[in-house]
Design a protein around this motif. Sequence first.
Motif, PDB file in Angstrom:
ATOM      1  N   UNK A   1       0.584  -0.896  -0.384  1.00 60.12           N
ATOM      2  CA  UNK A   1       0.143  -0.553   0.231  1.00 60.12           C
ATOM      3  C   UNK A   1       0.452   1.069   0.225  1.00 60.12           C
ATOM      4  N   UNK A   2       0.570   2.122  -0.925  1.00 60.54           N
ATOM      5  CA  UNK A   2       1.432   3.476  -1.139  1.00 60.54           C
ATOM      6  C   UNK A   2       0.680   4.118   0.053  1.00 60.54           C
ATOM      7  N   UNK A   3       1.532   5.187   0.348  1.00 57.20           N
ATOM      8  CA  UNK A   3       1.140   6.553   1.630  1.00 57.20           C
ATOM      9  C   UNK A   3       1.315   7.143   1.161  1.00 57.20           C
ATOM     10  N   UNK A   4       0.122   7.828   0.844  1.00 54.03           N
ATOM     11  CA  UNK A   4       0.358   9.447   0.363  1.00 54.03           C
ATOM     12  C   UNK A   4       0.778  10.247   1.183  1.00 54.03           C
ATOM     13  N   UNK A   5       1.309  11.327   0.824  1.00 53.72           N
ATOM     14  CA  UNK A   5       1.394  12.262   1.798  1.00 53.72           C
ATOM     15  C   UNK A   5       0.600  13.691   2.219  1.00 53.72           C
ATOM     16  N   UNK A   6       0.487  14.753   3.155  1.00 55.99           N
ATOM     17  CA  UNK A   6      -0.505  14.752   3.755  1.00 55.99           C
ATOM     18  C   UNK A   6      -0.942  15.989   2.390  1.00 55.99           C
ATOM     19  N   UNK A   7       0.243  16.433   1.998  1.00 53.84           N
ATOM     20  CA  UNK A   7      -0.231  17.754   0.849  1.00 53.84           C
ATOM     21  C   UNK A   7      -0.444  17.392  -0.193  1.00 53.84           C
ATOM     22  N   UNK A   8       0.353  15.623  -0.724  1.00 52.05           N
ATOM     23  CA  UNK A   8      -1.052  15.380  -2.204  1.00 52.05           C
ATOM     24  C   UNK A   8      -2.427  14.824  -1.131  1.00 52.05           C
ATOM     25  N   UNK A  10      -4.399  16.559   0.147  1.00 54.10           N
ATOM     26  CA  UNK A  10      -4.912  18.483   0.241  1.00 54.10           C
ATOM     27  C   UNK A  10      -5.198  18.202  -0.841  1.00 54.10           C
ATOM     28  N   UNK A  11      -4.302  17.653  -2.364  1.00 55.39           N
ATOM     29  CA  UNK A  11      -4.209  18.630  -3.375  1.00 55.39           C
ATOM     30  C   UNK A  11      -5.950  17.950  -3.905  1.00 55.39           C
ATOM     31  N   UNK A  12      -5.996  16.392  -3.515  1.00 50.75           N
ATOM     32  CA  UNK A  12      -6.710  15.321  -4.868  1.00 50.75           C
ATOM     33  C   UNK A  12      -7.798  16.239  -3.619  1.00 50.75           C
ATOM     34  N   UNK A  13      -7.841  16.476  -2.282  1.00 54.23           N
ATOM     35  CA  UNK A  13      -9.220  17.157  -2.042  1.00 54.23           C
ATOM     36  C   UNK A  13      -9.303  18.470  -2.413  1.00 54.23           C
ATOM     37  N   UNK A  14      -9.105  19.337  -2.707  1.00 57.88           N
ATOM     38  CA  UNK A  14      -9.155  20.264  -3.617  1.00 57.88           C
ATOM     39  C   UNK A  14      -9.827  19.655  -5.228  1.00 57.88           C
ATOM     40  N   UNK A  15      -9.082  19.133  -5.563  1.00 63.25           N
ATOM     41  CA  UNK A  15      -9.513  18.547  -7.381  1.00 63.25           C
ATOM     42  C   UNK A  15     -10.545  18.753  -6.984  1.00 63.25           C
ATOM     43  N   UNK A  16     -11.556  18.339  -5.364  1.00 61.96           N
ATOM     44  CA  UNK A  16     -12.853  17.572  -6.243  1.00 61.96           C
ATOM     45  C   UNK A  16     -13.340  18.763  -5.705  1.00 61.96           C
ATOM     46  N   UNK A  17     -13.379  19.608  -5.342  1.00 61.08           N
ATOM     47  CA  UNK A  17     -13.821  21.107  -5.390  1.00 61.08           C
ATOM     48  C   UNK A  17     -14.859  21.781  -6.231  1.00 61.08           C
TER      49      UNK A  17
END
Length: 72
Positions: A1-8, A10-17
Motif C-alpha cells: 500500500x502506498x502512503x500519500x503525503x498530507x500535501x498530496x 490536500x491537492x486531491x481534496x481540492x481537486x474534488x471541489x
Amino acid sequence: MVKTSTFQQAIETVEKLSLEEQQMLIDTIQKRLHQQRRAVLSQEITEIRQEVTEGKVKFGSVGDFLEELDQP
C-alpha cells in the motif's frame, strides 16, 4: 500500500471541489497569507524600533561599516 503525503491528500481534496469553490479557496488562502506576512512585518518593525530605542542600532555609511569590521 502506498502512503500519500498530507500535501498530496490536500491537492486531491481540492481537486474534488468545483471550480468556483477552488477559486474561493485560493482567494481565502491568499488573503490569509497576506495577513500572516503583515503580522510578521509588523512584529519585525516593532522589534527594530525597540532596538533603535535601546541604542542597539548604529547608523553610518558603507565606509563606516567597513572601517568597523576592520577593528579588532
